[in-house]
Design a protein around this motif. Structure first.
Motif, PDB file in Angstrom:
ATOM      1  N   LYS A 181       0.914  -1.530   0.060  1.00  8.14           N
ATOM      2  CA  LYS A 181      -0.086  -0.227  -0.122  1.00  8.14           C
ATOM      3  C   LYS A 181       1.061   1.186   0.064  1.00  8.14           C
ATOM      4  CE  LYS A 181      -3.717   2.332   2.367  1.00  8.14           C
ATOM      5  NZ  LYS A 181      -4.745   2.578   3.351  1.00  8.14           N
ATOM      6  N   TYR A 182       0.491   2.040  -0.860  1.00  8.45           N
ATOM      7  CA  TYR A 182       1.619   3.507  -1.047  1.00  8.45           C
ATOM      8  C   TYR A 182       0.426   4.412  -1.353  1.00  8.45           C
ATOM      9  CZ  TYR A 182       4.216   7.044  -3.106  1.00  8.45           C
ATOM     10  OH  TYR A 182       5.107   8.186  -3.418  1.00  8.45           O
ATOM     11  N   GLN A 183       0.228   5.542  -0.171  1.00  6.56           N
ATOM     12  CA  GLN A 183      -0.880   6.437  -0.332  1.00  6.56           C
ATOM     13  C   GLN A 183      -2.317   5.750  -0.817  1.00  6.56           C
ATOM     14  OE1 GLN A 183       0.490   9.389  -3.362  1.00  6.56           O
ATOM     15  NE2 GLN A 183       2.422   9.985  -1.919  1.00  6.56           N
ATOM     16  N   GLU A 184      -2.669   6.264  -1.837  1.00  2.00           N
ATOM     17  CA  GLU A 184      -4.246   5.817  -2.137  1.00  2.00           C
ATOM     18  C   GLU A 184      -4.060   4.576  -2.934  1.00  2.00           C
ATOM     19  OE1 GLU A 184      -6.936   6.552  -0.764  1.00  2.00           O
ATOM     20  OE2 GLU A 184      -5.833   8.108   0.332  1.00  2.00           O
ATOM     21  N   LEU A 185      -2.803   4.028  -3.176  1.00  3.11           N
ATOM     22  CA  LEU A 185      -2.708   2.771  -4.037  1.00  3.11           C
ATOM     23  C   LEU A 185      -2.583   1.591  -3.403  1.00  3.11           C
ATOM     24  CD1 LEU A 185      -0.539   2.588  -7.401  1.00  3.11           C
ATOM     25  CD2 LEU A 185      -0.254   1.082  -5.644  1.00  3.11           C
ATOM     26  N   VAL A 186      -3.248   0.648  -3.954  1.00  2.28           N
ATOM     27  CA  VAL A 186      -2.961  -0.981  -3.345  1.00  2.28           C
ATOM     28  C   VAL A 186      -2.605  -1.961  -4.485  1.00  2.28           C
ATOM     29  CG1 VAL A 186      -4.206  -2.686  -1.932  1.00  2.28           C
ATOM     30  CG2 VAL A 186      -4.556  -0.119  -1.276  1.00  2.28           C
ATOM     31  N   PRO A 196      -2.643 -10.449 -10.242  1.00  2.25           N
ATOM     32  CA  PRO A 196      -2.673  -9.228  -9.647  1.00  2.25           C
ATOM     33  C   PRO A 196      -3.837  -8.357  -9.672  1.00  2.25           C
ATOM     34  CG  PRO A 196      -0.806  -9.626 -11.266  1.00  2.25           C
ATOM     35  CD  PRO A 196      -1.980 -10.606 -11.380  1.00  2.25           C
ATOM     36  N   VAL A 197      -3.913  -7.778  -8.490  1.00  5.18           N
ATOM     37  CA  VAL A 197      -5.196  -6.786  -8.418  1.00  5.18           C
ATOM     38  C   VAL A 197      -4.723  -5.325  -7.996  1.00  5.18           C
ATOM     39  CG1 VAL A 197      -7.280  -6.009  -7.302  1.00  5.18           C
ATOM     40  CG2 VAL A 197      -6.743  -8.456  -7.920  1.00  5.18           C
ATOM     41  N   PHE A 198      -4.895  -4.375  -8.884  1.00  3.36           N
ATOM     42  CA  PHE A 198      -4.497  -2.864  -8.732  1.00  3.36           C
ATOM     43  C   PHE A 198      -5.664  -2.033  -8.299  1.00  3.36           C
ATOM     44  CE2 PHE A 198      -3.561   1.260 -10.162  1.00  3.36           C
ATOM     45  CZ  PHE A 198      -2.529   1.627  -9.807  1.00  3.36           C
ATOM     46  N   LYS A 199      -5.843  -1.412  -7.234  1.00  5.27           N
ATOM     47  CA  LYS A 199      -6.541  -0.471  -6.650  1.00  5.27           C
ATOM     48  C   LYS A 199      -6.380   0.764  -6.395  1.00  5.27           C
ATOM     49  CE  LYS A 199      -8.821  -4.563  -4.086  1.00  5.27           C
ATOM     50  NZ  LYS A 199      -9.405  -4.855  -3.013  1.00  5.27           N
ATOM     51  N   ASN A 227     -11.644   4.530  -6.177  1.00  2.00           N
ATOM     52  CA  ASN A 227     -12.793   3.397  -6.172  1.00  2.00           C
ATOM     53  C   ASN A 227     -12.593   2.850  -7.614  1.00  2.00           C
ATOM     54  OD1 ASN A 227     -13.237   5.406  -8.176  1.00  2.00           O
ATOM     55  ND2 ASN A 227     -15.420   6.158  -7.502  1.00  2.00           N
ATOM     56  N   GLN A 228     -11.362   2.734  -8.164  1.00  2.00           N
ATOM     57  CA  GLN A 228     -11.108   2.091  -9.311  1.00  2.00           C
ATOM     58  C   GLN A 228     -10.382   0.764  -8.996  1.00  2.00           C
ATOM     59  OE1 GLN A 228     -12.222   3.224 -12.154  1.00  2.00           O
ATOM     60  NE2 GLN A 228     -13.217   4.913 -10.890  1.00  2.00           N
ATOM     61  N   THR A 229     -10.587  -0.479  -9.891  1.00  2.00           N
ATOM     62  CA  THR A 229     -10.062  -1.541  -9.732  1.00  2.00           C
ATOM     63  C   THR A 229      -9.643  -2.127 -10.726  1.00  2.00           C
ATOM     64  OG1 THR A 229     -11.284  -2.105  -7.563  1.00  2.00           O
ATOM     65  CG2 THR A 229     -10.238  -4.196  -8.589  1.00  2.00           C
ATOM     66  N   TYR A 230      -8.571  -2.708 -11.092  1.00  2.00           N
ATOM     67  CA  TYR A 230      -7.794  -3.381 -12.430  1.00  2.00           C
ATOM     68  C   TYR A 230      -7.458  -4.896 -11.863  1.00  2.00           C
ATOM     69  CZ  TYR A 230      -8.140   1.439 -14.323  1.00  2.00           C
ATOM     70  OH  TYR A 230      -8.247   2.535 -14.616  1.00  2.00           O
ATOM     71  N   PHE A 283      -5.771   8.783 -11.982  1.00  2.00           N
ATOM     72  CA  PHE A 283      -4.939   8.233 -13.298  1.00  2.00           C
ATOM     73  C   PHE A 283      -5.650   8.298 -14.279  1.00  2.00           C
ATOM     74  CE2 PHE A 283      -3.052   5.982  -9.823  1.00  2.00           C
ATOM     75  CZ  PHE A 283      -1.761   5.829 -10.114  1.00  2.00           C
ATOM     76  N   VAL A 284      -5.073   8.430 -15.707  1.00  3.61           N
ATOM     77  CA  VAL A 284      -5.645   8.621 -16.889  1.00  3.61           C
ATOM     78  C   VAL A 284      -4.955   7.208 -17.586  1.00  3.61           C
ATOM     79  CG1 VAL A 284      -5.858   9.405 -19.389  1.00  3.61           C
ATOM     80  CG2 VAL A 284      -5.647  11.183 -17.240  1.00  3.61           C
ATOM     81  N   VAL A 285      -5.913   6.485 -18.272  1.00  2.70           N
ATOM     82  CA  VAL A 285      -5.694   5.139 -18.612  1.00  2.70           C
ATOM     83  C   VAL A 285      -5.624   5.278 -20.236  1.00  2.70           C
ATOM     84  CG1 VAL A 285      -6.385   2.752 -18.594  1.00  2.70           C
ATOM     85  CG2 VAL A 285      -6.756   4.120 -16.742  1.00  2.70           C
ATOM     86  N   TYR A 286      -4.538   4.656 -20.671  1.00  7.53           N
ATOM     87  CA  TYR A 286      -4.566   4.134 -22.261  1.00  7.53           C
ATOM     88  C   TYR A 286      -4.400   2.918 -22.495  1.00  7.53           C
ATOM     89  CZ  TYR A 286      -3.300   9.410 -22.260  1.00  7.53           C
ATOM     90  OH  TYR A 286      -3.226  10.716 -22.176  1.00  7.53           O
ATOM     91  N   GLN A 287      -5.330   2.324 -23.400  1.00 10.92           N
ATOM     92  CA  GLN A 287      -5.382   0.946 -23.548  1.00 10.92           C
ATOM     93  C   GLN A 287      -5.163   0.636 -25.144  1.00 10.92           C
ATOM     94  OE1 GLN A 287      -8.216  -1.400 -20.641  1.00 10.92           O
ATOM     95  NE2 GLN A 287      -9.244   0.480 -21.590  1.00 10.92           N
ATOM     96  N   ARG A 288      -4.727  -0.521 -25.583  1.00  7.80           N
ATOM     97  CA  ARG A 288      -4.580  -1.064 -26.825  1.00  7.80           C
ATOM     98  C   ARG A 288      -5.061  -2.278 -26.873  1.00  7.80           C
ATOM     99  NH1 ARG A 288       1.447  -2.608 -28.313  1.00  7.80           N
ATOM    100  NH2 ARG A 288       0.952  -4.780 -27.128  1.00  7.80           N
ATOM    101  N   ASN A 289      -5.897  -2.344 -28.076  1.00 12.69           N
ATOM    102  CA  ASN A 289      -6.679  -3.654 -28.356  1.00 12.69           C
ATOM    103  C   ASN A 289      -7.675  -3.914 -27.157  1.00 12.69           C
ATOM    104  OD1 ASN A 289      -7.649  -5.724 -29.991  1.00 12.69           O
ATOM    105  ND2 ASN A 289      -5.960  -6.933 -29.250  1.00 12.69           N
ATOM    106  N   ALA A 290      -8.751  -2.860 -26.977  1.00  9.98           N
ATOM    107  CA  ALA A 290      -9.477  -3.391 -26.065  1.00  9.98           C
ATOM    108  C   ALA A 290     -10.928  -3.542 -26.480  1.00  9.98           C
ATOM    109  CB  ALA A 290      -9.436  -2.168 -24.825  1.00  9.98           C
TER     110      ALA A 290
END
Length: 861
Positions: A65-70, A101-104, A107-110, A157-164
């Motif tokens: 856990k780092y600041q708001e990132l888990v 892996p789970v990135f939080k 209120n966003q979860t990846y 965060f701003v998210v950039y995706q390829r082939n989604a």
């Protein structure tokens, strides 16, 4: 568990430390040129630090856990030189990968296969990412996210995706989606995609989009509403159905504007406003207007059908105000709007519309009530509309003006005297619905004011009888009254009659009429008054029988006899001016005098026209109850066998003949635990009739030896139940329930059956004729044919009098996980609709509709 190379910090971190869990926990600092904040870590199996490479490893249910990132995974490594964390799945004892892996963040979860994140640059890379934004599921082959400094964003965060692929399908391998090579996602706000195409079951389709915007906000935002249907009608042409715009006005109010348009000139437009204030009120306002242009079936002329609908609903919360209530519903339409725009049974066959919208004000500690009402009744078949507005009513509840309060002593007779008062003003418009809001509609206005007062007192006589004297007074005011005159005008028909060989002829004249009565409004305030006095004596007689064994445990019969005298004066007296006379010429050319009431066409009507009345009224009410014993649960239940069976009539002392009125009998009874209701009405007469069927002043007892002559009878039997409830009443239902029952019965148990039959019995000469006035049965509900298939029965009925089905409306539906297939069919109208579409959500504009509309299949409904 092991931890080598560094010492775990003793400081406990609440979100990561658990003294009883046996897990490793602590915190670690990044490089000297890295961020100042420390990283809190947690692992289940082991953790070690490699001094040479300065990489820290965590194994087994690891978390940092780092600041708001888990970041969570079964394997996490932290490169303290590069300030980079890497998360991967890890093989278990069987060699299967687990702990992906789970990135939080916020209120966003990846969810991903691999995640790399740089704490210094706040940039990350995700392979095989999956995230949920609102109801959208986003699957990306390669994802990059870059941190921002805007703290007002839902995510940093701003998210950039390829082939989604964007989809609302929650299956691991989506059944459909919109796939694009490049996307930019601002979590919680917006997703922007480049060139993309629709993909179904992993197969690309020819449907392409040059670009796209998908709102991801959790709150309401304005936007375009995609059409539900892209449809084709042979008579309307190609068209779009229900395309529009959504506008959230504030936290309590939103609106949408929807329209449909067709290439051959037909269109519709509607708005729907919704509001909701918690604990106070909620409601909606719907305005719709449609114009349908159709070619006439028997000519080339173009017919234009315009229709309009207003639908308003307002509900006030129960505890919103202690003395004031406001609400109701308004449903008004013109030119059969629902039948023109919809094909389902309820909209096509429900030809009765009504509205009731009211405001009520109570006065604390006062016996007063003020009510203002808008009411409306409309028959869409006859096209007749009646609107009453405004309707004001002031009511004073029953009071006892002579009653002593707080004074000792027995109650005096005058303390039982009560008083009531009521005042009502009404204004009514009555016209065809096609003239709604036109000058003719407002010219049909009729208004009046009525006030009434009454007083009575109830005295106990001989312990068991209630003696009630009463008096009622009423006064009615109008601004118009009726003036009737006879306009003399000869109506002569002339016929030319030839002889057999057409050589001679003569002219015959026949007088068809001598004129007609013409009604006119007489302007000016006018009024009438009525008064009525009555004496009533009533009591109650109870009869009870009890049984200690068997199904029937008791019967209770209550008889409520009542006898009374009432008097009302003669309001036809010339001195009152309530009735007037007009001289007419009858069919034989003679002159007659016809009497009419000046108030007969007004909103409250006029005074009685039968002369003075001195009536003796009588009635006998009956109720019958039974107590039954249930072996199933050993309980005793009360059953109403006869809810109320009443016998009533009167004797008029002021009449010179036929003093006895007809004897009316009627009542209701419930059977089968309230599922079936029987309503019976009977009419008998003390007097005989002549050859023309008219009553004569001869007692039937004297002429035929019977006390009463049968006049008519009506019986209505209504039953409403579900098949499941019917099965539960059968003797073998309990046995079947214990063994699993019948699979077929389980499928249809939620179907609702409604049956009604009406009989009438009338004498025809010396015989009596039984007629069935109406007889129908209807079926409604849903049958789950399988886990995903349903049979939807909106209405299936059969009219036994007409020997045909009235308006069947049914269909089938198939749950395709994230899609739905539906087919509805109305065979009497020749209409149907077939749709395969995405379930309601962001992408529900993806559907394939095919329908036959009203104009293409219309058969008279």
């Amino acid at each position: 568990m092991t931890c080598t190379g560094i010492n775990a910090f003793a400081q406990t971190i609440d979100t990561l430390s658990d003294q009883d869990s046996g897990q490793l926990y602590g915190e670690i600092a990044l490089s000297a040129d890295g961020p100042d904040d420390v990283i809190h870590y947690l692992s289940r199996d082991s953790a070690f630090f490699e001094n040479k490479t300065r990489i820290f490893y965590l194994f087994g249910a690891a978390q940092i856990k780092y600041q708001e990132l888990v970041l969570e995974a079964d394997f996490i490594s932290i490169d303290l030189n590069q300030n980079v964390a890497t998360a991967l799945a890890y093989p278990n004892e069987d060699g299967e990968m687990e702990g992906f892996p789970v990135f939080k963040e916020g209120n966003q979860t990846y969810f991903a296969e691999e995640i790399r994140y740089n704490f210094l640059t706040r940039k990350g890379r995700v392979d095989g990412a999956f995230t949920r934004q609102g109801d959208l599921n986003i699957h990306g082959e390669r994802t990059k996210f870059i941190g921002t400094e805007d703290s007002e964003e839902a995510s940093n965060f701003v998210v950039y995706q390829r082939n989604a692929i964007f989809t609302t399908c929650d299956h691991p391998e989506p059944h459909f989606g919109i796939r694009s090579s490049k996307q930019k996602v601002i979590p919680g706000k917006l997703a922007v995609i480049g060139p993309s195409n629709l993909e179904i079951a992993g197969v690309p389709t020819p449907l392409w989009l040059p670009f796209g915007f998908f709102p991801l906000v959790q709150s309401k935002r304005a936007g375009v509403i995609f059409p539900n249907d892209f449809e084709y009608s042979p008579r309307w042409g190609y068209g779009l159905r229900d395309v529009g715009y959504y506008l959230p006005i504030n936290d309590y109010l939103d609106a949408e504007i929807l329209g449909s348009i067709y290439m051959r000139g037909s269109w519709s437009l509607g708005s729907n406003v919704r509001y909701n204030r918690r604990y106070k009120y909620n409601g909606s306002l719907n305005l719709s207007y449609s114009v349908f242009k159709e070619e006439a079936r028997e000519s080339t002329d173009i017919e234009t059908n315009r229709s309009f609908r207003i639908s308003l609903r307002h509900n006030q919360a129960q505890n919103a105000h202690p003395t004031r209530t406001f609400g109701g519903s308004i449903n008004i339409e013109t030119n059969q709007f629902r039948s023109l725009n919809y094909n389902d049974y309820d909209n096509v066959f429900n030809n009765q519309l009504s509205s009731n919208f009211s405001f009520t004000q109570l006065f604390p500690d006062k016996p007063y009530r003020l009510t203002a009402t808008f009411s409306h009744n409309q028959n869409t078949q006859t096209r007749r509309m009646d609107i009453t507005f405004p309707s004001l009513n002031f009511q004073m509840n029953q009071i006892f003006p002579f009653k002593r309060h707080g004074q000792p002593g027995p109650e005096q007779w005058y303390e039982k005297i009560s008083f009531r008062y009521n005042a009502s003003y009404q204004n009514r418009f009555s016209s065809p619905d096609s003239l709604f809001m036109s000058p003719e509609f407002f010219e049909s206005s009729k208004m009046g004011l009525r006030q009434s007062a009454s007083s009575n007192a109830v005295f106990r006589v001989a312990r068991y009888f209630n003696f009630t004297p009463s008096i009622d007074y009423s006064e009615v005011w109008y601004v118009n009254s009726l003036e009737r005159e006879f306009r003399e005008e000869l109506d002569i028909r002339t016929d030319t009659i030839f002889n057999a060989d057409s050589t001679e002829f003569f002219i015959e004249r026949d007088t068809l009429g001598y004129g007609e009565l013409v009604d006119r409004d007489r302007r000016g305030f006018t009024s009438y008054r009525t008064i009525r006095g009555a004496l009533n004596l009533n009591t109650q007689i109870f009869g009870t029988a009890r049984f200690s064994k068997g199904f029937l445990r008791g019967i209770r019969h209550v008889v409520k006899p009542n006898i009374g005298l009432s008097y009302s004066p003669d309001y036809t007296r010339e001195s009152l001016g309530y009735f007037e006379q007009v001289e007419v010429i009858n069919a034989k050319g003679g002159r007659d005098t016809v009497s009419y009431s000046r108030f007969q066409n007004e909103i409250f009507g006029g005074p009685p026209s039968g002369g003075s009345q001195m009536l003796m009224n009588y009635s006998i009410g009956n109720t019958l109850q039974a107590k039954t014993f249930s072996r199933r649960d050993s309980t005793v239940n009360d059953i109403d066998l006869i809810s109320n069976f009443n016998i009533s009539g009167n004797y008029d002392f002021n009449r010179d003949s036929l003093n006895w009125s007809m004897v009316r009998m009627g009542g209701t009874a419930r059977m089968l635990n309230g599922l079936t209701t029987l309503s019976l009405g009977l009419m008998y007469d003390f007097y005989d009739i002549n050859e023309e069927g008219r009553r004569v002043d001869k007692f039937y007892l004297k002429e035929e030896g019977k006390p009463l002559r049968f006049v008519n009878a009506n019986l209505r039997i209504s039953t409403s139940m579900t098949i499941g409830r019917l099965i539960g009443m059968l003797p073998f239902s309990e046995e079947k329930g214990s063994t699993g029952g019948s699979s077929v019965l389980d499928l249809i148990k939620n179907l609702s059956i409604n049956h009604r039959i009406e009989f009438s019995l009338h004498p025809r000469g010396v015989e009596e004729r039984l007629e069935v006035r109406s007889h129908f049965i209807s079926l409604r509900g849903q049958v789950p044919l399988s886990e995903n298939w349903n049979l939807n029965i909106t209405n299936i009925d059969y009219n036994f009098i007409q020997n045909r089905m009235t308006y069947p409306d049914f269909g089938i539906s198939r749950d395709l996980h994230c899609w739905t297939m539906q087919l509805s069919w109305q065979p009497r109208r020749g209409t149907y609709q077939f749709t395969i579409g995405v379930k309601p959500g962001t992408l529900d504009f993806l559907n394939v509709p095919y329908r036959k509309s009203r104009v293409d299949g219309f058969t008279g409904f």
